[in-house]
Enzyme design. Structure first.
Site, PDB file in Angstrom:
ATOM      1  N   ARG A 146       0.843  -1.210   0.000  1.00 38.50           N
ATOM      2  CA  ARG A 146       0.000   0.000   0.000  1.00 38.50           C
ATOM      3  C   ARG A 146       0.881   1.264   0.000  1.00 38.50           C
ATOM      4  O   ARG A 146       1.017   1.926  -1.033  1.00 38.50           O
ATOM      5  CB  ARG A 146      -0.946  -0.031   1.215  1.00 38.50           C
ATOM      6  CG  ARG A 146      -2.101   0.970   1.138  1.00 38.50           C
ATOM      7  CD  ARG A 146      -1.716   2.402   1.523  1.00 38.50           C
ATOM      8  NE  ARG A 146      -1.167   2.515   2.863  1.00 38.50           N
ATOM      9  CZ  ARG A 146      -0.622   3.627   3.332  1.00 38.50           C
ATOM     10  NH1 ARG A 146      -0.539   4.719   2.582  1.00 38.50           N
ATOM     11  NH2 ARG A 146      -0.101   3.673   4.547  1.00 38.50           N
ATOM     12  N   ASP A 147       1.527   1.567   1.111  1.00 33.14           N
ATOM     13  CA  ASP A 147       2.324   2.795   1.185  1.00 33.14           C
ATOM     14  C   ASP A 147       3.488   2.723   0.206  1.00 33.14           C
ATOM     15  O   ASP A 147       3.903   3.731  -0.374  1.00 33.14           O
ATOM     16  CB  ASP A 147       2.847   2.991   2.620  1.00 33.14           C
ATOM     17  CG  ASP A 147       3.077   4.446   2.981  1.00 33.14           C
ATOM     18  OD1 ASP A 147       2.944   5.312   2.102  1.00 33.14           O
ATOM     19  OD2 ASP A 147       3.392   4.727   4.146  1.00 33.14           O
TER      20      ASP A 147
ATOM     21  N   HIS B 222       8.972   7.484   7.808  1.00 34.15           N
ATOM     22  CA  HIS B 222       9.570   7.471   6.468  1.00 34.15           C
ATOM     23  C   HIS B 222      11.045   7.827   6.626  1.00 34.15           C
ATOM     24  O   HIS B 222      11.444   8.455   7.615  1.00 34.15           O
ATOM     25  CB  HIS B 222       8.823   8.451   5.562  1.00 34.15           C
ATOM     26  CG  HIS B 222       7.480   7.923   5.122  1.00 34.15           C
ATOM     27  ND1 HIS B 222       7.265   7.418   3.859  1.00 34.15           N
ATOM     28  CD2 HIS B 222       6.300   7.792   5.781  1.00 34.15           C
ATOM     29  CE1 HIS B 222       6.003   7.017   3.763  1.00 34.15           C
ATOM     30  NE2 HIS B 222       5.394   7.232   4.911  1.00 34.15           N
TER      31      HIS B 222
ATOM     32  N   CYS C 283       4.373   9.253  -0.515  1.00 35.51           N
ATOM     33  CA  CYS C 283       2.951   9.593  -0.496  1.00 35.51           C
ATOM     34  C   CYS C 283       2.676  10.544  -1.648  1.00 35.51           C
ATOM     35  O   CYS C 283       3.360  11.571  -1.768  1.00 35.51           O
ATOM     36  CB  CYS C 283       2.557  10.242   0.823  1.00 35.51           C
ATOM     37  SG  CYS C 283       0.831  10.772   0.836  1.00 35.51           S
TER      38      CYS C 283
ATOM     39  N   ASN D  46       8.958   4.229   3.220  1.00 37.08           N
ATOM     40  CA  ASN D  46       9.009   3.814   4.621  1.00 37.08           C
ATOM     41  C   ASN D  46      10.400   3.264   4.890  1.00 37.08           C
ATOM     42  O   ASN D  46      11.100   2.837   3.970  1.00 37.08           O
ATOM     43  CB  ASN D  46       7.997   2.693   4.896  1.00 37.08           C
ATOM     44  CG  ASN D  46       6.563   3.136   4.702  1.00 37.08           C
ATOM     45  OD1 ASN D  46       5.932   2.757   3.748  1.00 37.08           O
ATOM     46  ND2 ASN D  46       6.058   3.935   5.598  1.00 37.08           N
TER      47      ASN D  46
HETATM   48  P1  HMG Z   1     -13.301  13.934  -2.888  1.00 37.45           P
HETATM   49  O1  HMG Z   1     -12.970  14.206  -4.312  1.00 37.45           O
HETATM   50  O2  HMG Z   1     -13.499  15.090  -1.983  1.00 37.45           O
HETATM   51  O3  HMG Z   1     -14.522  12.915  -2.686  1.00 37.45           O
HETATM   52  O4  HMG Z   1     -12.128  13.019  -2.327  1.00 37.45           O
HETATM   53  P2  HMG Z   1     -15.925  12.758  -3.337  1.00 37.45           P
HETATM   54  O5  HMG Z   1     -16.770  12.115  -2.284  1.00 37.45           O
HETATM   55  O6  HMG Z   1     -16.368  14.052  -3.946  1.00 37.45           O
HETATM   56  O7  HMG Z   1     -15.656  11.671  -4.487  1.00 37.45           O
HETATM   57  C1  HMG Z   1     -15.011  11.957  -5.706  1.00 37.45           C
HETATM   58  C2  HMG Z   1     -15.155  10.751  -6.616  1.00 37.45           C
HETATM   59  O8  HMG Z   1     -14.449   9.642  -6.058  1.00 37.45           O
HETATM   60  C3  HMG Z   1     -16.595  10.289  -6.774  1.00 37.45           C
HETATM   61  O9  HMG Z   1     -16.653   9.690  -8.046  1.00 37.45           O
HETATM   62  C4  HMG Z   1     -16.718   9.224  -5.726  1.00 37.45           C
HETATM   63  O10 HMG Z   1     -17.725   8.285  -6.006  1.00 37.45           O
HETATM   64  C5  HMG Z   1     -15.363   8.585  -5.765  1.00 37.45           C
HETATM   65  P3  HMG Z   1     -17.381  10.458  -9.285  1.00 37.45           P
HETATM   66  O11 HMG Z   1     -18.773  10.746  -8.796  1.00 37.45           O
HETATM   67  O12 HMG Z   1     -16.578  11.717  -9.485  1.00 37.45           O
HETATM   68  O13 HMG Z   1     -17.268   9.482 -10.397  1.00 37.45           O
HETATM   69  N1  HMG Z   1     -14.983   8.006  -4.478  1.00 37.45           N
HETATM   70  C6  HMG Z   1     -14.536   6.765  -4.331  1.00 37.45           C
HETATM   71  N2  HMG Z   1     -14.359   5.754  -5.216  1.00 37.45           N
HETATM   72  C7  HMG Z   1     -13.881   4.596  -4.717  1.00 37.45           C
HETATM   73  N3  HMG Z   1     -13.555   4.418  -3.399  1.00 37.45           N
HETATM   74  C8  HMG Z   1     -13.706   5.410  -2.515  1.00 37.45           C
HETATM   75  C9  HMG Z   1     -14.222   6.636  -2.974  1.00 37.45           C
HETATM   76  N4  HMG Z   1     -14.495   7.801  -2.364  1.00 37.45           N
HETATM   77  C10 HMG Z   1     -14.953   8.629  -3.300  1.00 37.45           C
HETATM   78  N5  HMG Z   1     -13.394   5.231  -1.240  1.00 37.45           N
HETATM   79  C11 HMG Z   1     -11.394  11.260  -0.884  1.00 37.45           C
HETATM   80  C12 HMG Z   1     -12.139  12.573  -0.987  1.00 37.45           C
HETATM   81  C13 HMG Z   1     -11.152  10.976   0.584  1.00 37.45           C
HETATM   82  C14 HMG Z   1     -12.241  10.153  -1.510  1.00 37.45           C
HETATM   83  C15 HMG Z   1     -10.054  11.394  -1.666  1.00 37.45           C
HETATM   84  O14 HMG Z   1      -9.406  12.545  -1.210  1.00 37.45           O
HETATM   85  C16 HMG Z   1      -9.146  10.222  -1.507  1.00 37.45           C
HETATM   86  O15 HMG Z   1      -9.456   9.137  -1.966  1.00 37.45           O
HETATM   87  N6  HMG Z   1      -7.963  10.420  -0.867  1.00 37.45           N
HETATM   88  C17 HMG Z   1      -7.033   9.347  -0.605  1.00 37.45           C
HETATM   89  C18 HMG Z   1      -5.622   9.850  -0.747  1.00 37.45           C
HETATM   90  C19 HMG Z   1      -4.670   8.754  -0.381  1.00 37.45           C
HETATM   91  O16 HMG Z   1      -4.944   7.579  -0.538  1.00 37.45           O
HETATM   92  N7  HMG Z   1      -3.463   9.143   0.104  1.00 37.45           N
HETATM   93  C20 HMG Z   1      -2.444   8.214   0.481  1.00 37.45           C
HETATM   94  C21 HMG Z   1      -2.755   7.433   1.715  1.00 37.45           C
HETATM   95  S1  HMG Z   1      -2.422   8.336   3.207  1.00 37.45           S
HETATM   96  C22 HMG Z   1      -0.738   8.120   3.474  1.00 37.45           C
HETATM   97  O17 HMG Z   1      -0.046   7.642   2.611  1.00 37.45           O
HETATM   98  C23 HMG Z   1      -0.174   8.499   4.818  1.00 37.45           C
HETATM   99  C24 HMG Z   1       0.133   7.298   5.707  1.00 37.45           C
HETATM  100  O18 HMG Z   1       1.013   6.402   5.045  1.00 37.45           O
HETATM  101  C25 HMG Z   1       0.754   7.767   7.017  1.00 37.45           C
HETATM  102  C26 HMG Z   1       1.931   8.750   6.818  1.00 37.45           C
HETATM  103  O19 HMG Z   1       2.908   8.406   6.123  1.00 37.45           O
HETATM  104  O20 HMG Z   1       1.842   9.828   7.367  1.00 37.45           O
HETATM  105  C27 HMG Z   1      -1.142   6.510   6.058  1.00 37.45           C
HETATM  106 MG    MG Z   2       3.183   6.658   5.000  1.00 38.57          MG
END
Ligand code: HMG
Ligand code: MG
Length: 297
Positions: free
Chosen positions: A14-15, A208, A239, A248
């Protein structure tokens, strides 16, 4: 788990992969997870169920989950940002989920398109649904030490957020140095506050390795009772919404360091080395010559 054992929560599928620019075939992700399962991990974050528009690389989460050889000894986890993600994760039969918040407002907006307060509201129905289905939830907090946009993070903000997420029902809080700038004194300042709010046994370090300090940060976390660390074989990762974030810390390096320090990790170091080699092969090949516009400083 005894005081002398440490759990490494494997992040590479994932990450590790979410930031890779070239599309990685589903079959390669499945091979990676199967190699990790054989390496002895108890927890593997297999994918995320986020918007595929935001993270196209992990759009095949359901296909990955359906194709892996699931070992009963392994908990296969996935990140979930909202109810759409929860429903997809449930259909894919994940063993646990992760909700992810941030200690910086800018990163919260960039990563999940809402404020910190809005994100907690959004997590409430996810927590309720997870409880109804008896799915354990891990909580992540990003930018626990520094955010490139908002500057240094106040450790008290992290401690309060961690406490709030535990109250919401998370079984553990993973503290993310998302951009890998922390050094041991900063980790100590952070944990001094955090362990007053949440016992170290319920915290994890997610460091990280951008600044090469992640192993030192793990060592600095052990006296606080923290016995779980997030890592990726081959040091894979980054990310997409945190430019410059490196991978990581490498799982094999963490496992080696901990076993030399007398901690049991339950990992098979030879199998781990094979998984790390395979993970590294999935990376975009490095450039073989400097870019045309590069100039000697
Ligand atoms: P948004 O654009 O505000 O959401 O995004 P929305 O509700 O308006 O949805 C937009 C579109 O996405 C819609 O589709 C939804 O249906 C669809 P459309 O109508 O345009 O065709 N949608 C989805 N589809 C599938 N699965 C879903 C989903 N949700 C909405 N779950 C949202 C808001 C939260 C969805 C978006 O910002 C997002 O997906 N963000 C994720 C970003 C991400 O994955 N980042 C990396 C992980 S975090 C990380 O790496 C940090 C960590 O490792 C710790 C660290 O290192 O600090 C954990
Ligand atoms: Mg991370």
């Amino acid at each position: 788990m005894t005081q002398n054992s440490v759990r490494i929560f494997e992040m590479s599928p994932r990450d590790g992969l979410q930031n890779e620019p070239l599309s990685i075939p589903t079959a390669a992700k499945v091979t990676l997870i199967n190699l990790l399962s054989k390496s002895g991990f108890a927890d593997i974050e297999a994918t995320s169920f986020v918007s595929p528009k935001w993270v196209p690389q992990l759009a095949d989460g359901a296909a990955v989950m359906a194709a892996i050889d699931r070992l009963p000894s392994v908990s296969y986890a996935a990140l979930v940002p909202n109810m759409t993600g929860f429903d997809r994760a449930l259909a894919a039969r994940v063993d646990s989920i992760g909700i992810f918040a941030a200690a910086s407002q800018s990163f919260s907006q960039k990563n999940i398109n809402c404020s910190i307060a809005e994100s907690l509201d959004r997590f409430q129905p996810v927590m309720a649904a997870a409880a109804a289905h008896k799915i354990p939830v891990r909580g992540y907090i990003s930018m626990v030490v520094h955010c490139p946009d908002d500057g240094d993070t106040d450790p008290q903000i992290v401690a309060d957020l961690a406490s709030r997420m535990m109250d919401m029902g998370c079984y553990q809080i993973s503290l993310g140095d998302t951009v890998g700038v922390a050094s041991p004194p900063a980790i100590q300042r952070l944990l001094d506050k955090c362990v007053r709010a949440v016992d170290g046994a319920y915290l994890a370090g997610h460091y990280h390795d951008t600044g090469g300090q992640a192993l030192a940060n793990i060592t600095a976390s052990l006296p606080y009772g923290i016995r779980c660390f997030d890592a990726s074989v081959g040091g894979l990762g980054g990310c997409p919404y945190a430019p410059g974030a490196a991978g990581n810390v490498a799982s094999e390096a963490v496992a080696e360091m901990l076993s030399q320090a007398g901690f049991a990790t339950g990992l098979d170091h030879d199998a781990l080395a094979i998984a790390a080699k395979f993970a590294s092969s999935l990376r975009q090949p490095p450039a073989t010559q400097p870019p045309a516009n590069w100039q000697m400083p």
